[in-house]
Write a protein that holds these residues in place. Structure first.
Motif, short mmCIF file in Angstrom:
data_model
loop_
_atom_site.label_atom_id
_atom_site.label_comp_id
_atom_site.label_asym_id
_atom_site.label_seq_id
_atom_site.Cartn_x
_atom_site.Cartn_y
_atom_site.Cartn_z
N LYS A 293 49.50 43.70 54.00
CA LYS A 293 48.23 44.01 54.64
C LYS A 293 47.03 43.62 53.79
CE LYS A 293 50.02 47.96 57.27
NZ LYS A 293 49.87 49.42 57.53
N THR A 294 47.26 43.09 52.61
CA THR A 294 46.17 42.71 51.71
C THR A 294 46.08 41.19 51.65
OG1 THR A 294 46.50 44.71 50.39
CG2 THR A 294 45.26 42.92 49.38
N ARG A 295 44.89 40.66 51.91
CA ARG A 295 44.72 39.20 51.88
C ARG A 295 43.28 38.85 51.66
NH1 ARG A 295 44.05 36.25 57.41
NH2 ARG A 295 42.81 37.73 58.61
N ILE A 296 43.06 37.59 51.31
CA ILE A 296 41.72 37.05 51.14
C ILE A 296 41.46 36.06 52.27
CG2 ILE A 296 40.31 35.50 49.72
CD1 ILE A 296 41.55 36.81 47.26
N THR A 297 40.29 36.17 52.88
CA THR A 297 39.96 35.28 53.99
C THR A 297 38.47 34.99 54.00
OG1 THR A 297 40.21 34.97 56.38
CG2 THR A 297 39.56 37.14 55.64
N HIS A 298 38.09 34.02 54.81
CA HIS A 298 36.68 33.68 55.00
C HIS A 298 36.26 34.23 56.36
CE1 HIS A 298 33.05 31.20 55.68
NE2 HIS A 298 33.00 31.12 54.36
N ILE A 299 35.00 34.65 56.49
CA ILE A 299 34.58 35.27 57.75
C ILE A 299 34.67 34.31 58.93
CG2 ILE A 299 33.12 37.05 56.70
CD1 ILE A 299 30.71 35.30 57.30
N SER A 300 34.74 33.01 58.68
CA SER A 300 34.91 32.07 59.78
C SER A 300 36.32 32.16 60.37
CB SER A 300 34.65 30.64 59.31
OG SER A 300 35.54 30.29 58.27
N GLU A 301 37.28 32.66 59.57
CA GLU A 301 38.64 32.89 60.06
C GLU A 301 38.76 34.25 60.76
OE1 GLU A 301 41.57 32.25 56.99
OE2 GLU A 301 40.18 30.92 55.93
N GLY A 302 37.89 35.16 60.38
CA GLY A 302 37.88 36.49 60.98
C GLY A 302 38.83 37.45 60.28
N PHE A 303 38.53 38.73 60.42
CA PHE A 303 39.41 39.78 59.89
C PHE A 303 39.30 41.01 60.77
CE2 PHE A 303 35.29 40.50 57.96
CZ PHE A 303 35.15 41.88 57.95
N ASN A 304 40.34 41.82 60.76
CA ASN A 304 40.40 43.03 61.58
C ASN A 304 40.20 44.27 60.72
OD1 ASN A 304 40.92 41.48 63.85
ND2 ASN A 304 43.14 41.75 63.71
N PHE A 305 39.44 45.22 61.26
CA PHE A 305 39.19 46.47 60.55
C PHE A 305 38.85 47.54 61.58
CE2 PHE A 305 36.57 49.31 57.78
CZ PHE A 305 37.51 49.53 56.78
N LEU A 306 39.60 48.64 61.56
CA LEU A 306 39.37 49.79 62.43
C LEU A 306 39.41 49.42 63.92
CD1 LEU A 306 36.49 51.62 60.51
CD2 LEU A 306 38.97 51.96 60.31
N GLY A 307 40.27 48.47 64.27
CA GLY A 307 40.41 48.10 65.67
C GLY A 307 39.41 47.08 66.16
N PHE A 308 38.62 46.51 65.25
CA PHE A 308 37.63 45.49 65.63
C PHE A 308 37.88 44.21 64.84
CE2 PHE A 308 35.36 49.49 66.47
CZ PHE A 308 34.97 49.27 67.79
N GLU A 309 37.57 43.07 65.46
CA GLU A 309 37.64 41.78 64.79
C GLU A 309 36.22 41.33 64.44
OE1 GLU A 309 39.55 37.48 65.84
OE2 GLU A 309 37.73 38.07 66.90
N THR A 310 36.01 40.99 63.18
CA THR A 310 34.73 40.44 62.72
C THR A 310 34.95 38.96 62.41
OG1 THR A 310 34.09 42.56 61.75
CG2 THR A 310 32.88 40.62 61.02
N ARG A 311 34.14 38.12 63.03
CA ARG A 311 34.32 36.68 62.84
C ARG A 311 32.98 35.96 62.95
NH1 ARG A 311 38.79 33.11 63.64
NH2 ARG A 311 40.02 34.86 64.46
N GLN A 312 32.81 34.96 62.11
CA GLN A 312 31.64 34.09 62.19
C GLN A 312 31.95 32.95 63.17
OE1 GLN A 312 30.57 31.14 59.06
NE2 GLN A 312 28.82 32.50 58.69
N ARG A 313 31.08 32.78 64.16
CA ARG A 313 31.30 31.75 65.18
C ARG A 313 30.08 30.83 65.24
NH1 ARG A 313 35.69 33.35 68.27
NH2 ARG A 313 36.26 35.56 68.05
N HIS A 314 30.36 29.58 65.63
CA HIS A 314 29.27 28.60 65.76
C HIS A 314 28.68 28.71 67.16
CE1 HIS A 314 26.94 25.07 64.77
NE2 HIS A 314 27.28 24.54 65.93
#
Length: 502
Positions: free
Chosen positions: A324-345
């Motif tokens: 469950k632990t990883r490194i990512t960029h916001i353009s790939e998105g990540f999930n937290f508390l049932g929500f997906e946060t992602r940077q989109r063009h």
């Protein structure tokens, strides 16, 4: 005459049931609130002796005991669930009797019983152990929580949101949006502690609350053990999930991540007199219970987090869950508390959006399908009464974020289930008959001019549709380290409550 004196004289002249039903709960709550605010103020003034005296006064008070019993036996979710002894206080006579019994007990001499262990299924086909203490132990834990929480509310980090008064998951998501919206803090460390509640170091927890008048009782609760399948197990580590004190103890133990990451704050006073707090350092973070995310401006900085967190983890007896632990960029998105946060063009450039995650939608569909299955053979009124609370709960959780598409998808899914339910309910009737009976034409005065709203023909109650919800209003994040135990912030929380309820 004081509240405690009045209560004792009342006990001797009335029945247990009358003692309980005649309680002035408004004054009880006022007394407890006042004492908790005094504890917070004493801690903010670094008056440790006064903090201890006030904590003793609160735990020994009749008002706090009554309120603790009320929460455990009438308000909390597991109020009807007994522990190992099978005792449940389900009526006013039993609650009054329990109050008198515990009023004459000495908490310092109390010996907690082992908790009853059950296992709750999780979405990954694993189970979560849940420990259920006996009623008396739950009441004592609630009393200790009342006394300990206001002291630690002054110490907790502003980026901590789980299991804290007047804070919620939406505050955590707004903190995340505030960090990532401009694209600067674009690298994300998604963290999760492996079996956090089961592995926290007892000695570290007790060290953190050193000076608390009832630290020995807390130690007894931590070491009380549990019974699983009629076998007793000792607990040498961990804070068992299910105990009323456990979330607070976990928050106490997990406090310190900001210091570890070198995060600090500057208080800035604006020209209009308002204040804001600017974070400093190479990292930003948000934590909700044992889930957390850390942000950095570069990949090089975020990779360092593994090594930076090592002392923090070792001191608390924790390790990171590799899956469950990883490194990512916001353009790939990540999930937290049932929500997906992602940077989109977008046509206006890169923007960050927070919306319900795919897993969140999947879990919602599973819960809705389960309700339909349970309601097979029941009438439409029963179905609506069962579904509406679930649908409204999902709406309230999702609506502060970008949820229009999610609402439409869920409405479409519910519509398919409704049609199947009605066909099963009336297998010999045609769709025209079903439509006339359960989908009446809207009246001009109706708020929603929707012709396809499932309606109970007896009561006229309708099944709520998610798409009716207006989501153009963002949630306003709680301000920095503000706490409801701070008397100076009473007006702020009063106005905030009004704002959130609108």
């Amino acid at each position: 005459m004081s509240y405690a004196q009045n209560c004792r004289s009342f006990e001797s002249t009335t029945s247990y049931a009358t003692l309980w039903t005649n309680t002035d709960w408004i004054n009880v709550q006022k007394y407890v609130d006042k004492q908790q605010r005094r504890i917070y103020r004493a801690e903010s003034n670094n008056d440790k002796r006064k903090v201890r005296d006030l904590q003793r006064m609160l735990v020994r008070s009749s008002a706090a005991l009554k309120l603790a019993i009320r929460r455990v036996t009438q308000i909390n979710k597991g109020k009807k669930t007994p522990g190992l002894d099978g005792f449940r206080a389900v009526n006013d006579k039993q609650r009054g009797e329990l109050f008198v019994k515990m009023r004459n007990m000495n908490i310092n001499l109390h010996k907690p019983k082992p908790a009853y262990r059950i296992h709750i299924p999780k979405k990954n086909n694993k189970t979560r152990p849940l420990s259920i203490p006996v009623i008396i132990d739950r009441v004592y834990q609630e009393l200790l929580r009342m006394a300990l929480e206001p002291q630690w509310e002054f110490k907790f980090e502003p980026t901590s949101y789980g299991f804290r008064p007047k804070r919620r998951a939406h505050d955590a998501m707004e903190r995340i949006f505030y960090n990532v919206k401009n694209g600067n803090w674009c690298w994300v460390f998604e963290g999760d502690f492996k079996s956090c509640f089961d592995t926290l170091d007892h000695n570290f927890i007790l060290k953190q609350i050193k000076g608390f008048p009832y630290v020995n009782i807390v130690d007894k609760f931590l070491k009380a053990g549990y019974v699983d399948n009629d076998v007793f197990f000792r607990t040498k580590i961990g804070t068992p999930q299910g105990g009323l004190l456990s979330p607070l103890l976990a928050n106490i133990a997990l406090t310190g991540m900001e210091d570890c990451l070198g995060i600090s704050y500057n208080k800035v006073t604006r020209k209009n007199g308002s204040t804001t707090y600017n974070a400093k350092g190479n990292y930003r973070m948000t934590r909700y219970d044992d889930d957390f995310v850390i942000f950095a401006k570069s990949k090089e900085e975020i990779i360092k987090v593994y090594d930076i967190l090592n002392p923090y983890l070792e001191e608390r007896g924790l390790i990171l869950a590799e899956d469950k632990t990883r490194i990512t960029h916001i353009s790939e998105g990540f999930n937290f508390l049932g929500f997906e946060t992602r940077q989109r063009h977008t046509k206006d450039g890169d923007k960050c959006f927070i919306k319900p995650s795919k897993d969140s939608l999947k879990n919602a569909r599973i819960k809705i399908a389960e309700r339909f299955e349970i309601m097979k053979g029941h009438n439409v009124g029963d179905l609506i009464n069962t579904l509406n609370p679930l649908i409204i709960g999902l709406i309230n959780y999702w609506k502060p974020m970008v949820s229009t598409v999610a609402f439409e998808k869920m409405d479409n899914y519910i519509w398919i289930k409704v049609k199947k339910f009605l066909k099963h309910l009336h297998p010999k009737k045609g769709w025209k008959w079903i439509r006339r009976k359960y989908f009446p034409n809207p009246k001009p005065e109706d708020k929603h001019q929707d012709k396809w709203v499932l309606t109970d023909p007896v009561s006229g109650r309708q099944l709520v549709k998610m798409r009716w919800t207006n989501i153009d209003k963002r949630h306003v994040m709680i301000k920095h380290n503000y706490s409801p135990f701070d008397s100076d912030k009473s007006e702020y929380f009063k106005n905030r409550q009004i704002m959130l309820s609108n």
